[in-house]
Motif scaffolding. Structure first.
Motif, PDB file in Angstrom:
ATOM      1  N   THR A   1      39.157  29.203  46.602  1.00 26.07           N
ATOM      2  CA  THR A   1      38.611  29.264  45.245  1.00 26.07           C
ATOM      3  C   THR A   1      37.547  30.350  45.181  1.00 26.07           C
ATOM      4  OG1 THR A   1      38.950  26.881  45.058  1.00 26.07           O
ATOM      5  CG2 THR A   1      37.530  27.893  43.417  1.00 26.07           C
TER       6      THR A   1
ATOM      7  N   THR B   1      35.737  33.805  42.538  1.00 29.11           N
ATOM      8  CA  THR B   1      35.602  34.430  41.228  1.00 29.11           C
ATOM      9  C   THR B   1      36.034  35.885  41.386  1.00 29.11           C
ATOM     10  OG1 THR B   1      33.717  33.018  40.761  1.00 29.11           O
ATOM     11  CG2 THR B   1      33.982  34.937  39.364  1.00 29.11           C
TER      12      THR B   1
ATOM     13  N   ASN C   1      36.315  39.384  39.222  1.00 27.51           N
ATOM     14  CA  ASN C   1      35.945  40.069  37.977  1.00 27.51           C
ATOM     15  C   ASN C   1      35.472  39.080  36.907  1.00 27.51           C
ATOM     16  OD1 ASN C   1      36.605  42.551  39.131  1.00 27.51           O
ATOM     17  ND2 ASN C   1      38.763  42.297  38.587  1.00 27.51           N
ATOM     18  N   GLY C   2      34.691  38.108  37.352  1.00 27.36           N
ATOM     19  CA  GLY C   2      34.070  37.162  36.432  1.00 27.36           C
ATOM     20  C   GLY C   2      34.909  35.946  36.103  1.00 27.36           C
ATOM     21  N   ASP C   3      36.194  35.952  36.465  1.00 29.74           N
ATOM     22  CA  ASP C   3      37.053  34.807  36.152  1.00 29.74           C
ATOM     23  C   ASP C   3      37.251  33.932  37.392  1.00 29.74           C
ATOM     24  OD1 ASP C   3      37.488  35.769  33.558  1.00 29.74           O
ATOM     25  OD2 ASP C   3      39.141  37.054  34.259  1.00 29.74           O
ATOM     26  N   PRO C   4      37.224  32.607  37.215  1.00 30.72           N
ATOM     27  CA  PRO C   4      37.554  31.742  38.352  1.00 30.72           C
ATOM     28  C   PRO C   4      39.013  31.960  38.760  1.00 30.72           C
ATOM     29  CG  PRO C   4      37.121  30.421  36.368  1.00 30.72           C
ATOM     30  CD  PRO C   4      36.915  31.853  35.992  1.00 30.72           C
ATOM     31  N   VAL C   5      39.229  32.124  40.055  1.00 29.52           N
ATOM     32  CA  VAL C   5      40.587  32.396  40.557  1.00 29.52           C
ATOM     33  C   VAL C   5      40.836  31.531  41.790  1.00 29.52           C
ATOM     34  CG1 VAL C   5      42.041  34.133  41.691  1.00 29.52           C
ATOM     35  CG2 VAL C   5      40.697  34.769  39.685  1.00 29.52           C
TER      36      VAL C   5
ATOM     37  N   SER D   1      32.049  35.857  45.007  1.00 32.56           N
ATOM     38  CA  SER D   1      32.383  36.567  43.771  1.00 32.56           C
ATOM     39  C   SER D   1      32.842  37.984  44.114  1.00 32.56           C
ATOM     40  CB  SER D   1      31.137  36.603  42.886  1.00 32.56           C
ATOM     41  OG  SER D   1      31.359  37.457  41.803  1.00 32.56           O
TER      42      SER D   1
ATOM     43  N   GLU E   1      34.355  41.765  42.812  1.00 38.82           N
ATOM     44  CA  GLU E   1      34.591  42.705  41.711  1.00 38.82           C
ATOM     45  C   GLU E   1      35.524  43.793  42.203  1.00 38.82           C
ATOM     46  OE1 GLU E   1      31.034  44.252  39.631  1.00 38.82           O
ATOM     47  OE2 GLU E   1      29.967  42.756  40.829  1.00 38.82           O
TER      48      GLU E   1
ATOM     49  N   GLY F   1      38.094  45.258  37.046  1.00 38.70           N
ATOM     50  CA  GLY F   1      37.026  44.701  36.212  1.00 38.70           C
ATOM     51  C   GLY F   1      36.047  45.754  35.706  1.00 38.70           C
TER      52      GLY F   1
ATOM     53  N   ASN G   1      35.775  47.792  30.170  1.00 38.93           N
ATOM     54  CA  ASN G   1      35.630  46.634  29.299  1.00 38.93           C
ATOM     55  C   ASN G   1      36.748  46.709  28.257  1.00 38.93           C
ATOM     56  OD1 ASN G   1      34.774  44.507  27.780  1.00 38.93           O
ATOM     57  ND2 ASN G   1      32.857  45.464  27.089  1.00 38.93           N
TER      58      ASN G   1
END
Lengths: 287, 158
Positions: free
Chosen positions: B7, B9, B11-15, B73, B75, B79, B82
């Motif tokens: 589990t 994150t 690029n800011g999304d939980p994955v 986390s 990145e 990501g 925008n």
């Protein structure tokens, strides 16, 4: 291959002791993953020690610095107190690899990869750092210079791993320095590395000196004779020449594409002299 | 061996993903999550084409196991923009033509972003040292360095 990330020292020891010779310790992984990919090693078990708090901390215990085994070069370089106490150790860690490598590579990984050219090891040996080693028999301490026994060879037993590095108390007027020679400005492997740690008394005479050399023998070597050449002197040119001669005399290097025996032997003395001058300068500025 | 459940994150999304212990983070990003912007150049940490940011540290995704990403986390280049709006570094790389074949570009953009987040006003020497772990065999680096310095100036409002 099985991957485990225990959160306690005891948990890691239990896994490693049960894993036998096919178990490997993972810290930053910058050497281990390369060896895995090249099929140089095929471990059945990889034990990631980064989730154990003691391996990730930099702290002072009664005036003595303790650096966790998995602390990265970048973290060490950003730690003002560590840099002030042991500038040579910190600069040796910061010399390794790129920004990306700095974000992962650890002191214990650099030591336990057991390369004769490891940059942090001469600095750690000069600093008289000790490894805090955990194993099935409990915790023991071992001087850094006794950890590697040859290229890729360690004196650690099955189930043992380095938890942290303990540094001695730092008297006033003390400092260290590390220099390495490579054919370009960065991102290369040492042709020769030299770590020097000096302490001076109030009158400016050298009270203690340790000189360690990398890439000039099967392991990093502590050259006691070179240190003795400085003790009792003001580290003047004559004393430095004696120190350099002792450093060169201790070299047992190989010939390879990076340097010949003759070249490495000569450069060892030159680098040790320059590192000693930097350490002396720093010691005079310290406290 | 059962696959590990991880589990993270990204690029800011939980994955969440499943992977084998042998898979690197780069393998996972490309083959499991289909984030193919990070490239495999050397696979040994020398070229920087797989540079990603893990908990604010620039790292080579090829030198980290996928299972090590648990709880962290990440990145990636995906990501950076925008939506349709490019990151200033991406715009400046286009303006300066700071790329040719493009294989090194995602890694260099991620590395440069990480630099400017720490140091908004780097010298040319600082840029060159920071990017020393990102190899480009096309451009000769000058355009890349100029694009980064120009971006820094623009982002500072100059």
């Amino acid at each position: 291959m099985r991957y485990e990330a225990p959160e306690t020292i005891e948990g890691a020891v239990k896994l490693l002791a049960g894993g036998g010779p096919r178990g490997r310790v993972l810290a930053g992984g910058t050497d281990l993953l390369v060896q895995l990919r090249a099929s140089m090693i095929a471990p059945e078990l990889v034990v990631d020690i980064k989730r154990i708090d003691e391996t990730r901390e930099i702290r002072e215990e009664g005036g003595r610095l303790v650096i966790g085994a998995a602390v990265t070069g970048a973290e060490l370089g950003e730690h003002a107190a560590a840099k002030a106490m042991w500038p040579g150790v910190v600069e040796s860690a910061e010399l390794i690899g790129s920004t990306q490598i700095q974000g992962r590579a650890s002191l214990a990984g650099n030591l336990c990869n057991a390369s004769p050219a490891a940059d942090t090891v001469p600095a750690l040996v000069a600093a008289a750092a000790q490894c805090r080693i955990a194993g099935p028999g409990g915790v023991r301490r071992l001087p850094v210079e006794e950890v590697c026994t040859g290229p890729g060879q360690l004196s650690l037993d099955d189930g043992e791993f380095v938890v942290a590095f303990e540094f001695p108390e730092r008297p006033p007027h003390s400092a260290d320095a590390y220099l390495r020679f490579i054919p370009r400005t960065e991102m290369d492997i040492a042709v020769v590395g030299a770590g020097v740690s000096l302490s001076f008394d109030d009158s400016g005479r050298c009270a203690a000196a340790r000189v360690a050399l990398g890439a000039v023998a099967p392991t990093v070597i502590l050259v006691e004779e070179a240190g003795r050449a400085l003790v009792g002197t003001e580290c003047d040119d004559a004393a430095l020449q004696n120190m350099a001669a002792a450093a060169s005399a201790a070299c047992r290097p190989i010939d390879d594409k990076r340097g010949t025996v003759e070249y490495r032997t000569k450069v060892a003395g030159v680098l040790a002299t320059r590192a000693a001058k930097i350490a002396a300068q720093r010691a005079k500025g310290a406290r | 061996m059962a696959k590990a459940h991880v589990t993270t994150t990204v690029n800011g999304d939980p994955v969440e993903f499943l992977c084998d212990a042998e898979q690197t983070l780069l393998d996972v990003l490309r083959d499991e999550l289909y984030l193919t912007g990070s490239k495999e150049g050397c696979g040994s940490g020398d070229c920087g084409a797989c540079s990603v940011i893990v908990d604010d540290r620039l790292v080579c995704a090829c030198l980290m196991l996928g299972v090590e990403a648990e709880g962290h986390s990440i990145e990636t280049i995906e990501g950076m923009a925008n939506g349709d709006q490019l990151h200033p570094l991406q715009t400046k790389f286009l303006e300066h033509a700071a790329l040719q074949c493009g294989v090194c570009t995602p890694g260099i953009l991620v590395a440069a972003k990480s630099l400017l987040e720490r140091n908004p006003d780097p010298t040319e020497i600082e840029v060159r040292y920071w990017l020393a772990g990102n190899l480009c065999r096309c451009t000769g680096y000058d355009k890349i360095v100029r694009a980064v310095l120009d971006t820094a100036q623009e982002m500072r409002g100059g």
